[in-house]
Design a protein around this motif. Structure first.
Motif, PDB file in Angstrom:
ATOM      1  N   LYS A  26       0.804  -1.134  -0.048  1.00  0.00           N
ATOM      2  CA  LYS A  26      -0.102  -0.019  -0.104  1.00  0.00           C
ATOM      3  C   LYS A  26       0.805   1.391  -0.224  1.00  0.00           C
ATOM      4  CE  LYS A  26      -0.517   0.643   5.055  1.00  0.00           C
ATOM      5  NZ  LYS A  26      -1.432   0.450   6.132  1.00  0.00           N
ATOM      6  N   GLN A  29      -1.114   7.293   1.227  1.00  0.00           N
ATOM      7  CA  GLN A  29      -2.438   7.760   0.405  1.00  0.00           C
ATOM      8  C   GLN A  29      -1.966   9.236   0.021  1.00  0.00           C
ATOM      9  OE1 GLN A  29      -5.864   6.484   2.088  1.00  0.00           O
ATOM     10  NE2 GLN A  29      -5.312   4.354   2.301  1.00  0.00           N
ATOM     11  N   ASP A 126     -13.308  -2.844  -2.111  1.00  0.00           N
ATOM     12  CA  ASP A 126     -13.749  -1.415  -3.234  1.00  0.00           C
ATOM     13  C   ASP A 126     -15.083  -1.787  -3.857  1.00  0.00           C
ATOM     14  OD1 ASP A 126     -11.202  -0.335  -2.458  1.00  0.00           O
ATOM     15  OD2 ASP A 126     -10.270  -1.025  -4.483  1.00  0.00           O
ATOM     16  N   LYS A 144     -11.443   1.882   8.346  1.00  0.00           N
ATOM     17  CA  LYS A 144     -10.398   1.119   7.716  1.00  0.00           C
ATOM     18  C   LYS A 144     -10.935   0.611   6.383  1.00  0.00           C
ATOM     19  CE  LYS A 144      -7.601  -1.579   9.470  1.00  0.00           C
ATOM     20  NZ  LYS A 144      -6.943  -2.628  10.351  1.00  0.00           N
ATOM     21  N   ASN A 146     -10.726   2.476   3.011  1.00  0.00           N
ATOM     22  CA  ASN A 146     -10.058   3.282   2.102  1.00  0.00           C
ATOM     23  C   ASN A 146     -11.066   3.945   1.300  1.00  0.00           C
ATOM     24  OD1 ASN A 146      -7.745   2.058   2.538  1.00  0.00           O
ATOM     25  ND2 ASN A 146      -7.989   0.149   0.998  1.00  0.00           N
ATOM     26  N   ASN A 371      -8.443   9.271   5.214  1.00  0.00           N
ATOM     27  CA  ASN A 371      -9.595   8.283   4.977  1.00  0.00           C
ATOM     28  C   ASN A 371      -9.540   7.187   5.848  1.00  0.00           C
ATOM     29  OD1 ASN A 371     -10.272   9.992   2.801  1.00  0.00           O
ATOM     30  ND2 ASN A 371      -8.799   9.285   1.358  1.00  0.00           N
ATOM     31  N   THR A 372      -9.001   7.190   6.911  1.00  0.00           N
ATOM     32  CA  THR A 372      -9.358   6.275   7.667  1.00  0.00           C
ATOM     33  C   THR A 372     -10.526   5.924   8.696  1.00  0.00           C
ATOM     34  OG1 THR A 372      -8.334   7.072   9.708  1.00  0.00           O
ATOM     35  CG2 THR A 372      -6.634   6.443   8.237  1.00  0.00           C
ATOM     36  N   GLN A 443      -5.695  -2.025   6.116  1.00  0.00           N
ATOM     37  CA  GLN A 443      -5.823  -0.904   5.716  1.00  0.00           C
ATOM     38  C   GLN A 443      -5.308   0.294   6.929  1.00  0.00           C
ATOM     39  OE1 GLN A 443      -8.485  -3.239   6.037  1.00  0.00           O
ATOM     40  NE2 GLN A 443      -8.068  -3.768   3.911  1.00  0.00           N
TER      41      GLN A 443
END
Length: 554
Positions: A26, A29, A126, A144, A146, A371-372, A443
């Protein structure tokens, strides 16, 4: 060949410092351009509006950072007098859910909160997240997962959080103020739609690992320039570096289609951001693949390939081939990965060092990853969610999130170092304990990385992690965040996504053609530049320049 200077190592990794997933793991971000953010100045206005309301902040206390406090609009006292229940969509830690996670359950119990989790495997994350969001029947919280919080914030699904953070999250507020971190979580419209994971500033992408044992075998010093690196790799190839009597089984530099030779650009002697391929050269923003510095770099890569110092399949073999090759025997001289053990295994990772940067230009991430956790407009009491989440932004709360429950998943030894507890009901190995019983993993998660993670981990129970932490700290001493946070509007992101994807692919293809001899650098360089222009390079850089100018103006 000549280079303008000895070139600085810029080891980039997406990854957060604890959740390593390998060379293709990952990414950090906030370095990806798709996370729309704006400057800290806009967030400072929110602070002005709430200054003087210190009595309106939740205050951290207890092992898991329990919170208590009053605000101008009401009171949030943790633990709550009556249990409050929320719903959440959550990514799983591998095969393990948040529902049965003891660290999560302790945190919620300390706050007298219940969260009904919909737990989703990473492979399905996703697709299922987007289905839930598009259905209109979504939960209170995305945790968590994304989620692109800014995108859904602009649609009214995610609610703005900046005032709630200022009012109910003093621990998080203090960290963001101290780190100038609001810019990394503020969307293009000036609102904050998610709360972050906060790590140490870390290496942004995979490090460059080189075989120190081989260098010792041959009496070589750690290289401090590109020319010295060439000499070391050449010695690896020609002098039976592994000492097995076969001078032909060493691979001096192993690359693949993801960890490709372009990563050697991280050694440049100017601040360089690998995602956008932007650098600050002579004080000005530059698109590096169109510069003379890059042309010289291509000549170096070509020299490596033509002299047999790179694996001949470097431009065609998949990422998945790296670990099997690295663990097939004592054959690997150098490679890119988040940790050496991911390529060569835990029995041989200490043979490798992360090459020390040659100048203080190593690319670091900000360590603030958005974005967590995001809250939807379905949530009736977002202030309670924020006050609870704030308990994870203390040292004690960070330990709970990253290390689990003391006495259950970790303990302190007689030397005052902490170590994982295995074989006591939460997993027979460290990986299982971390996945099943801590909040971190897979994540990014809302919390602050505890200081003890890097400084007080016991080498007796996890020597590979301790060794890796030491290498990370060495690299961080030479690092800079190369660019201010670049704030792209939704329209700019849409335009960039088309241009950048095509250009990135072409740059990689051109490097392969030059290095393998399909074309020559001198004969094709002008055509290469014209092709970049025809593909929209000038428009892409125009956007980058505009956004960069706005960022430094703030």
């Amino acid at each position: 060949m000549k280079f303008k200077k000895v070139i600085a190592l810029m080891l980039t990794t997406v990854l957060s410092l604890s959740a390593l997933t390998g060379c293709g793991g990952k990414d950090s971000q906030e370095s990806k351009g798709g996370n729309d953010t704006s400057s800290a100045e806009e967030s400072s206005s929110a602070q002005d509006e709430t200054d003087g309301s210190a009595e309106g902040s939740s205050q951290a206390e207890g092992e898991s950072g329990g919170a208590e406090g009053e605000s101008a609009s009401g009171t949030v006292t943790l633990p709550l007098a009556e249990t409050m229940t929320f719903t959440a969509f959550a990514g799983m830690n591998g095969d393990y859910t948040m529902t049965d996670n003891i660290a999560m359950q302790k945190s919620l119990a300390d706050a007298n909160i219940n969260i009904e989790f919909t737990n989703v495997l990473g492979a399905d994350l996703d697709e299922k997240r987007n289905l839930v969001l598009n259905s209109g029947d979504y939960p209170d919280i995305f945790y968590k997962s994304n989620v692109d919080a800014a995108k859904y914030g602009l649609q009214g699904v995610m609610i703005p959080l900046e005032d709630l953070i200022r009012q109910y999250a003093p621990n998080l507020t203090a960290l963001l103020d101290e780190r100038d971190g609001w810019q990394y979580i503020t969307a293009a419209d000036g609102h904050v739609y998610s709360i972050p994971e906060i790590d140490l500033k870390g290496v942004a992408n995979p490090a460059y690992w080189i075989n120190k044992r081989w260098m010792d075998n041959l009496g070589l010093e750690e290289p401090t320039s590109f020319e010295e690196l060439y000499d070391v790799l050449k010695a690896f190839k020609e002098q039976d570096a592994n000492g097995n009597g076969d001078p032909n089984d060493e691979i001096p530099l192993f690359c693949n289609t993801y960890c490709n030779p372009l990563m050697l650009m991280q050694y440049q002697d100017f601040p360089y951001s690998a995602w956008e391929k932007l650098g600050i050269i002579d004080g000005k923003l530059a698109y590096v693949p169109a510069t003379e510095e890059y042309r010289e770099f291509l000549a170096f890569v070509t020299r490596l390939y033509q002299d047999g110092l790179m694996d001949p399949n470097s431009f065609t073999q998949p990422l998945e081939q790296q670990a099997p090759t690295g663990q097939s025997g004592d054959v690997m001289g150098s490679f890119f990965d988040a940790g050496a053990f991911l390529t060569v295994g835990r029995d041989h990772d200490e043979d490798y060092i992360a090459l020390t940067p040659w100048d203080d230009c190593l690319q670091l991430s900000s360590g603030i990853i958005a974005n967590t956790l995001a809250i939807t407009d379905a949530c009736e009491h977002p202030e309670v969610v924020i006050a609870w989440a704030d308990t994870l932004y203390t040292e004690e709360g960070g330990r709970l999130a990253w290390m689990g429950v003391e006495g259950e998943t970790y303990q302190y030894n007689d030397q005052g170092e902490w170590e994982w507890i295995t074989g006591k009901g939460h997993g027979d190995d460290i990986s299982t304990v971390r996945a099943s019983s801590t909040m971190q993993g897979a994540q990014n998660h809302p919390s602050v990385q505890p200081e003890v993670w890097m400084t007080e981990m016991s080498s007796d129970i996890d020597p590979d992690e301790v060794y890796l932490n030491g290498q990370r700290m060495k690299l961080m001493e030479h690092g800079v965040v190369p660019l201010p946070n670049l704030v792209f509007t939704e329209e700019q992101n849409a335009e960039l996504s088309v241009i950048k994807t095509d250009i990135d692919n072409y740059i990689t293809e051109y490097m392969a053609k030059v290095a393998t001899g399909e074309t020559t650098l001198d004969d094709s360089w002008d055509e290469y530049i014209e092709t970049l222009k025809a593909m929209g390079m000038e428009r892409m850089f125009e956007i980058y320049q505009e956004v960069y100018d706005a960022a430094i103006a703030d």
